[in-house]
Every structure is written in C-alpha cells, then in structure tokens.
Design an enzyme around this catalytic site. Structure first.
Site, short mmCIF file in Angstrom:
data_model
loop_
_atom_site.label_atom_id
_atom_site.label_comp_id
_atom_site.label_asym_id
_atom_site.label_seq_id
_atom_site.Cartn_x
_atom_site.Cartn_y
_atom_site.Cartn_z
N GLN A 1 0.81 -1.21 0.00
CA GLN A 1 0.00 0.00 0.00
C GLN A 1 0.85 1.27 0.00
O GLN A 1 0.42 2.30 -0.52
CB GLN A 1 -0.94 -0.01 1.22
CG GLN A 1 -2.09 0.97 1.12
CD GLN A 1 -3.02 0.84 2.31
OE1 GLN A 1 -2.60 0.97 3.45
NE2 GLN A 1 -4.28 0.58 2.04
N TYR B 1 2.68 -11.34 4.32
CA TYR B 1 2.31 -9.95 4.05
C TYR B 1 3.04 -9.44 2.82
O TYR B 1 4.27 -9.49 2.74
CB TYR B 1 2.63 -9.05 5.23
CG TYR B 1 1.85 -9.31 6.50
CD1 TYR B 1 0.71 -10.12 6.51
CD2 TYR B 1 2.24 -8.74 7.70
CE1 TYR B 1 0.01 -10.35 7.67
CE2 TYR B 1 1.53 -8.96 8.88
CZ TYR B 1 0.42 -9.77 8.85
OH TYR B 1 -0.27 -10.00 10.01
N ARG C 1 -9.11 2.55 3.18
CA ARG C 1 -9.18 1.11 2.93
C ARG C 1 -10.51 0.71 2.31
O ARG C 1 -10.59 -0.27 1.60
CB ARG C 1 -8.93 0.35 4.23
CG ARG C 1 -7.46 0.46 4.64
CD ARG C 1 -7.07 -0.46 5.74
NE ARG C 1 -5.62 -0.35 5.95
CZ ARG C 1 -4.97 -0.89 6.96
NH1 ARG C 1 -5.62 -1.58 7.86
NH2 ARG C 1 -3.66 -0.75 7.07
#
Length: 332
Positions: free
Chosen positions: A27, A54, A227
């Site tokens: 991100q 991740y 988000r």
C-alpha cells in the site's frame, strides 16, 4: 511509552506494537514505510509485528531494512507462518517441513539471527498439532525464535496447544486475535482460556480498520485512499462496519473522546489497552503522523464511567457473539 509483560512470560514489550499488514510492500512505498518505522522508534515503540505472507514476503524485507542498524537487543521482532508463500504443495500450513523452511526465509528477509516471537498464523486442520508444536519447539531450541504464539486460534485449540507446550518445555506465550470496541468476540472464551495458560493477547485492528477514527460518515462517499476504496487494502474487510447505524454510533463517541482529551483513534486504542489480558495493541500506519497520534494512547486510563458511556453509545453495534471466535474475514 508503557511496557507490559507478554502473558506470564518475562518478556517485556511495548504496549503499542507496530504492524505492517497491508501497508509495507504493497500500500505504501518503502521510503514511507521506513519513515513510519522511524516514527514508531521515536515514540518508544520497540515491538514490531509482521508475517511472511504480508505483501508476498515483501513486508518482512521492508521491515528488516527499516530496522537495520538498530540495536537488536532493544527490539522485539515478531513474525508468523501458515499462509502460502509459494506455489509448492508444502509452501503452506504448519507442517514440520513448512515451519522449518519458513523460519529461515523470514530471518533472511528480516536481517536478523532470531525473532523474539514466532506465531502460527492460523490453526492447521491438515497437520497433527503434535507435529506443529514439536517443530516450533525445535525452532526455539535452535535459537531461531525465543517464544512462540498463535493467531486467531479458538479457545479449545489454545488450551490443547498450551498443554503440549508444557510437555515440550517450549514457551507458548501469546495469542494474536482481532479486538476492538466493535469486535469483542474473544472476551467470552479466548481470553479466559489464554489467561489460564498464561498467554497474553497481542490484538490487531484496535481501530477497526480505520472505522473508529470517525473518517467514514453515514451517507457520504468514502474518503479517497481509505481502505474502503482500495480493493487491495482491505475494502472487503472493512465493509461490515460501514452501515449507517454503526457509523452514526461511532460519531456519537466524539464527545466522550473530547471529555478525556483524546481523538477517536486514541480512544479506540486506549480502550483495548484497558483489558488487563491485552499485552499489546498493534497499530499500523501509512503516514508517520498516524503513528505519533496513536502513540498518545499509551498509558491512558479510562475510568469505569467512560467505559460505560462507550458501551451505551455502541449498543448492539458491538459484535460479541461467543459462537464466533475468529474474524470472518481472511487476514493474510
């Protein structure tokens, strides 16, 4: 920054841990990620949580680079294993093969000889628990991890694992579940089982993926870059809290936050830290100022009247079904 023991172990960790799910390696750019880690260090955070899955292992690499040069003994670095990290049949789960291979990959990416805590990211129903726990015990005995933990395990699974850990003389000290004002399902079963086993909670999503910051408004478009608007940043996860009733109740918390001189986000983080079974709350950030703001929740004491007012405002918006012990959304 305040510090707490991790469960009944002797390991002291910062009561706010910095986590990099979603953000690092996906991100936000690496420079911004490093700036957030520096901000965490500046406010006294010494505990950092990540996982091999991740950003398809990139998050561990980013964190390792960001912490390079820091005194290793002054940090507590946590990572996890379970989710797929490759295309092979054994590149997933909690088999002995996957655990022993995965710890080496994580250490290389994190640029360290050991992690302080190695966590089972989910329960593996295809592998005998005895095999998993023996592999974790061998990781500890090899010096590659100091303690072990679990993430999003049911109370019965925690109890069984704790019994095996005692037999194997391996320190199982933590559980990492979702916990916030809006998501309290661990209170009925997971926390009592963990307390009995001396296991502390390292809770994630204390601000409910940003909902408890108050930035989402009923009947209004979601903020750009949030988000809720990013399909790769947890939009499906946050969606369950975007009903108008929930958003209106969150806005009604503003006077309570103002009365204790906190922002909504700080109030949310401080709320989870009032639970004595919580050893740390994980905060994430895409900007350094978010870390600085959330860090002000450390050491805050909310009296019983404030907690009661919060409960009154949120009412039936709170998810506390004792039959639901896991987050319904996949957390990579």
């Amino acid at each position: 920054m305040e510090f707490r023991n991790l469960g009944r172990s002797g390991l002291k960790i910062s009561e706010l841990a910095y986590g990099n799910w979603i953000t690092h390696g996906s991100q936000v750019e690496e420079d911004a990620a490093v700036a957030c880690v520096r901000a965490a260090l500046d406010v006294g955070i010494t505990t950092f949580d990540t996982a091999d899955v991740y950003a398809a292992t990139r998050a561990e690499t980013v964190l390792g680079n960001a912490l390079a040069g820091e005194r290793r003994q002054g940090l507590e670095i946590f990572t996890k294993v379970y989710w797929p990290t490759g295309e092979g049949r054994n590149d997933r789960g909690l088999s002995r093969k996957h655990i022993l291979e995965s710890i080496d990959g994580s250490l290389k990416r994190l640029r360290t000889d050991y992690v302080d805590l190695y966590q089972a990211h989910r329960y593996d129903y295809e592998t005998p628990l005895e095999e998993t726990m023996l592999a974790f015990a061998d990781v500890v005995r090899s010096g590659k991890a100091l303690y072990i933990g679990v993430s999003e395990w049911r109370a019965s699974e925690i109890t069984e694992a704790a019994a095996l850990a005692r037999e194997l003389h391996v320190p199982l000290v933590s559980s990492q579940p979702q916990y916030s004002m809006l998501w309290r399902v661990i209170e009925s079963e997971v926390i009592p089982a963990s307390d009995a086993a001396g296991i502390g909670q390292i809770v994630w999503s204390p601000i409910a993926q940003g909902v408890l910051t108050g930035k989402y408004l009923a009947g209004q478009p979601h903020p750009e870059g949030s988000r809720a608007t990013d399909p790769n940043g947890g939009a499906d996860f946050v969606a369950r809290w975007l009903e108008d009733d929930v958003l209106n109740r969150v806005q009604a918390l503003r006077p309570i936050a103002a009365d204790v001189d906190l922002s909504l986000a700080q109030l949310a983080v401080a709320w989870v830290l009032q639970n004595a079974s919580v050893s740390a709350a994980i905060i994430g950030a895409s900007r350094p100022e978010q870390v600085t703001e959330n860090a002000k929740a450390s050491g805050v004491v909310l009296d019983a009247s404030i907690l009661a007012r919060i409960d009154e405002v949120l009412g039936d918006a709170v998810q506390a079904d004792p039959g639901e012990t896991r987050s319904p959304a996949r957390r990579p």
